[in-house]
Write a protein that holds these residues in place. Structure first.
Motif, mmCIF file in Angstrom:
data_model
loop_
_atom_site.group_PDB
_atom_site.id
_atom_site.type_symbol
_atom_site.label_atom_id
_atom_site.label_comp_id
_atom_site.label_asym_id
_atom_site.label_seq_id
_atom_site.Cartn_x
_atom_site.Cartn_y
_atom_site.Cartn_z
ATOM 1 N N GLU A 107 16.859 -4.334 -34.243
ATOM 2 C CA GLU A 107 17.843 -5.065 -34.046
ATOM 3 C C GLU A 107 18.764 -5.352 -35.350
ATOM 4 O OE1 GLU A 107 18.990 -7.323 -31.599
ATOM 5 O OE2 GLU A 107 17.720 -5.859 -30.762
ATOM 6 N N LEU A 108 18.023 -4.890 -36.609
ATOM 7 C CA LEU A 108 18.926 -4.962 -37.788
ATOM 8 C C LEU A 108 19.881 -3.838 -37.763
ATOM 9 C CD1 LEU A 108 16.207 -5.702 -40.701
ATOM 10 C CD2 LEU A 108 18.239 -6.861 -39.875
ATOM 11 N N ARG A 109 19.465 -2.680 -37.234
ATOM 12 C CA ARG A 109 20.144 -1.427 -37.159
ATOM 13 C C ARG A 109 21.477 -1.598 -36.147
ATOM 14 N NH1 ARG A 109 15.554 3.281 -36.123
ATOM 15 N NH2 ARG A 109 15.343 3.353 -38.337
ATOM 16 N N ARG A 110 21.051 -2.236 -35.108
ATOM 17 C CA ARG A 110 22.137 -2.726 -33.989
ATOM 18 C C ARG A 110 23.238 -3.658 -34.877
ATOM 19 N NH1 ARG A 110 23.561 -6.944 -30.832
ATOM 20 N NH2 ARG A 110 21.602 -7.781 -31.501
ATOM 21 N N LEU A 111 22.562 -4.641 -35.466
ATOM 22 C CA LEU A 111 23.454 -5.620 -35.764
ATOM 23 C C LEU A 111 24.549 -4.934 -37.134
ATOM 24 C CD1 LEU A 111 21.476 -8.750 -35.767
ATOM 25 C CD2 LEU A 111 23.331 -8.316 -34.549
ATOM 26 N N THR A 112 23.730 -4.103 -37.798
ATOM 27 C CA THR A 112 24.700 -3.395 -39.010
ATOM 28 C C THR A 112 25.540 -2.606 -38.429
ATOM 29 O OG1 THR A 112 22.726 -3.476 -40.217
ATOM 30 C CG2 THR A 112 24.198 -2.033 -40.937
ATOM 31 N N ALA A 113 25.418 -2.051 -37.256
ATOM 32 C CA ALA A 113 26.278 -1.030 -36.932
ATOM 33 C C ALA A 113 27.561 -1.654 -36.158
ATOM 34 C CB ALA A 113 25.782 -0.150 -35.450
ATOM 35 N N GLU A 114 27.160 -3.109 -35.534
ATOM 36 C CA GLU A 114 28.156 -3.700 -35.074
ATOM 37 C C GLU A 114 29.084 -4.299 -36.136
ATOM 38 O OE1 GLU A 114 26.612 -6.919 -32.585
ATOM 39 O OE2 GLU A 114 25.905 -5.592 -31.062
ATOM 40 N N TYR A 115 28.509 -4.769 -37.265
ATOM 41 C CA TYR A 115 29.056 -5.253 -38.383
ATOM 42 C C TYR A 115 30.160 -4.395 -38.857
ATOM 43 C CZ TYR A 115 29.971 -7.134 -42.970
ATOM 44 O OH TYR A 115 30.705 -7.677 -43.742
ATOM 45 N N CYS A 116 29.679 -3.124 -39.321
ATOM 46 C CA CYS A 116 30.386 -2.151 -39.831
ATOM 47 C C CYS A 116 31.521 -1.694 -38.978
ATOM 48 C CB CYS A 116 29.288 -0.563 -39.818
ATOM 49 S SG CYS A 116 28.296 -0.895 -41.450
ATOM 50 N N ARG A 118 33.042 -3.518 -36.632
ATOM 51 C CA ARG A 118 33.853 -4.809 -36.678
ATOM 52 C C ARG A 118 34.714 -4.543 -38.007
ATOM 53 N NH1 ARG A 118 30.754 -9.280 -36.148
ATOM 54 N NH2 ARG A 118 30.738 -9.411 -38.339
ATOM 55 N N LEU A 119 34.199 -4.466 -39.287
ATOM 56 C CA LEU A 119 34.624 -4.268 -40.365
ATOM 57 C C LEU A 119 35.750 -3.083 -40.340
ATOM 58 C CD1 LEU A 119 34.390 -5.779 -43.129
ATOM 59 C CD2 LEU A 119 32.917 -4.053 -43.833
ATOM 60 N N LYS A 120 35.353 -1.879 -39.943
ATOM 61 C CA LYS A 120 35.976 -0.887 -39.763
ATOM 62 C C LYS A 120 37.429 -1.105 -38.900
ATOM 63 C CE LYS A 120 35.006 2.776 -37.416
ATOM 64 N NZ LYS A 120 34.090 4.134 -37.120
ATOM 65 N N GLU A 121 37.129 -2.053 -37.826
ATOM 66 C CA GLU A 121 38.587 -2.241 -37.156
ATOM 67 C C GLU A 121 39.269 -3.072 -37.748
ATOM 68 O OE1 GLU A 121 40.613 -1.716 -33.628
ATOM 69 O OE2 GLU A 121 38.700 -0.711 -33.958
ATOM 70 N N GLU A 122 38.821 -4.000 -38.444
ATOM 71 C CA GLU A 122 39.559 -5.109 -39.150
ATOM 72 C C GLU A 122 40.431 -4.449 -40.332
ATOM 73 O OE1 GLU A 122 37.053 -7.895 -40.544
ATOM 74 O OE2 GLU A 122 36.602 -8.995 -38.657
ATOM 75 N N ARG A 123 39.848 -3.493 -40.989
ATOM 76 C CA ARG A 123 40.636 -2.662 -42.262
ATOM 77 C C ARG A 123 41.453 -1.711 -41.537
ATOM 78 N NH1 ARG A 123 35.790 -1.625 -46.748
ATOM 79 N NH2 ARG A 123 35.393 -3.645 -47.183
ATOM 80 N N LEU A 124 41.387 -1.281 -40.345
ATOM 81 C CA LEU A 124 42.173 -0.518 -39.718
ATOM 82 C C LEU A 124 43.440 -1.275 -39.424
ATOM 83 C CD1 LEU A 124 40.125 2.234 -37.764
ATOM 84 C CD2 LEU A 124 41.787 2.781 -39.789
ATOM 85 N N THR A 125 43.288 -2.284 -38.725
ATOM 86 C CA THR A 125 44.383 -3.054 -38.229
ATOM 87 C C THR A 125 45.341 -3.465 -39.565
ATOM 88 O OG1 THR A 125 42.917 -5.170 -37.928
ATOM 89 C CG2 THR A 125 43.257 -3.936 -36.105
ATOM 90 N N GLU A 126 44.527 -4.153 -40.473
ATOM 91 C CA GLU A 126 45.240 -4.412 -41.761
ATOM 92 C C GLU A 126 46.185 -3.286 -42.330
ATOM 93 O OE1 GLU A 126 42.350 -5.827 -44.597
ATOM 94 O OE2 GLU A 126 41.797 -7.622 -43.303
ATOM 95 N N TYR A 127 45.504 -2.096 -42.281
ATOM 96 C CA TYR A 127 46.290 -0.936 -42.738
ATOM 97 C C TYR A 127 47.376 -0.584 -41.727
ATOM 98 C CZ TYR A 127 46.906 3.752 -44.684
ATOM 99 O OH TYR A 127 47.823 4.704 -45.474
ATOM 100 N N HIS A 128 47.410 -0.990 -40.463
ATOM 101 C CA HIS A 128 48.190 -0.524 -39.481
ATOM 102 C C HIS A 128 49.341 -1.591 -40.001
ATOM 103 C CE1 HIS A 128 49.759 1.258 -35.979
ATOM 104 N NE2 HIS A 128 49.946 -0.074 -35.398
ATOM 105 N N GLU A 129 49.096 -2.652 -39.949
ATOM 106 C CA GLU A 129 50.080 -3.919 -40.409
ATOM 107 C C GLU A 129 50.821 -3.395 -41.686
ATOM 108 O OE1 GLU A 129 51.078 -6.076 -38.140
ATOM 109 O OE2 GLU A 129 49.602 -5.279 -36.911
#
Length: 165
Positions: A107-116, A118-129
């Motif tokens: 579960e820690l692996r799964r949650l870490t992967a989900e968090y990473c 989500r973080l990657k997606e947020e940063r990509l959208t910020e960079y795109h903007e």
């Protein structure tokens, strides 16, 4: 307690293949079902916050589900008979699908992967903007430079007529 024992014997006698049958999967399923229903009665009528009994209830449900799954794959007719007679619902897992028991590490692996992710997606959208904002200023600057070149060409008399292709 005598009522419970009477119910257990009555249900088991309906399920048994022969009078001495005490260890077949059908009998075990029936016994687990009786215990599950009695625990359920306790939760609804007496004490719904009985934590140790809830743990026992989950254990009983898991054991019964395992027996039902095995019975389903071994003999479908007996499985249908037991399900119908006891009036229980059971969803059989699909063949070839591996169900993993959740573990803390998994579960820690799964949650870490989900968090990473989500973080990657947020940063990509910020960079795109940010790139979009920069592109707007770049197009404005490009237009200014083109106008300046056109003015300079006109002033110097080096302007070539546009060629059409």
């Amino acid at each position: 307690d005598q009522v419970v024992e009477f119910q257990r014997r009555k249900i088991v006698s309906l399920i048994q293949r022969h009078p001495l049958d005490d260890n077949s999967p059908e009998v075990k399923i029936a016994q687990y079902t009786v215990r599950i229903r009695n625990n359920l009665h306790r939760f609804t009528k007496i004490d719904k916050y009985d934590a140790p009994r809830k743990i026992v209830q989950e254990t009983l449900k898991n054991r019964r589900a395992k027996l039902l799954k095995d019975l389903f794959y071994q003999d479908r007719d007996r499985y249908d008979y037991v399900i119908k007679l006891l009036g229980i619902t059971h969803e059989v897992p699909k063949m070839g699908v591996k169900y993993l028991k959740p573990t803390r590490k998994g579960e820690l692996r799964r949650l870490t992967a989900e968090y990473c992710d989500r973080l990657k997606e947020e940063r990509l959208t910020e960079y795109h903007e940010e790139l979009k904002r920069k592109q707007e200023t770049l197009t404005e600057e490009e237009e200014k430079i083109k106008q300046l070149i056109a003015q300079e060409s006109k002033y110097l008399g080096t302007q070539n007529p546009p060629t059409e292709k």
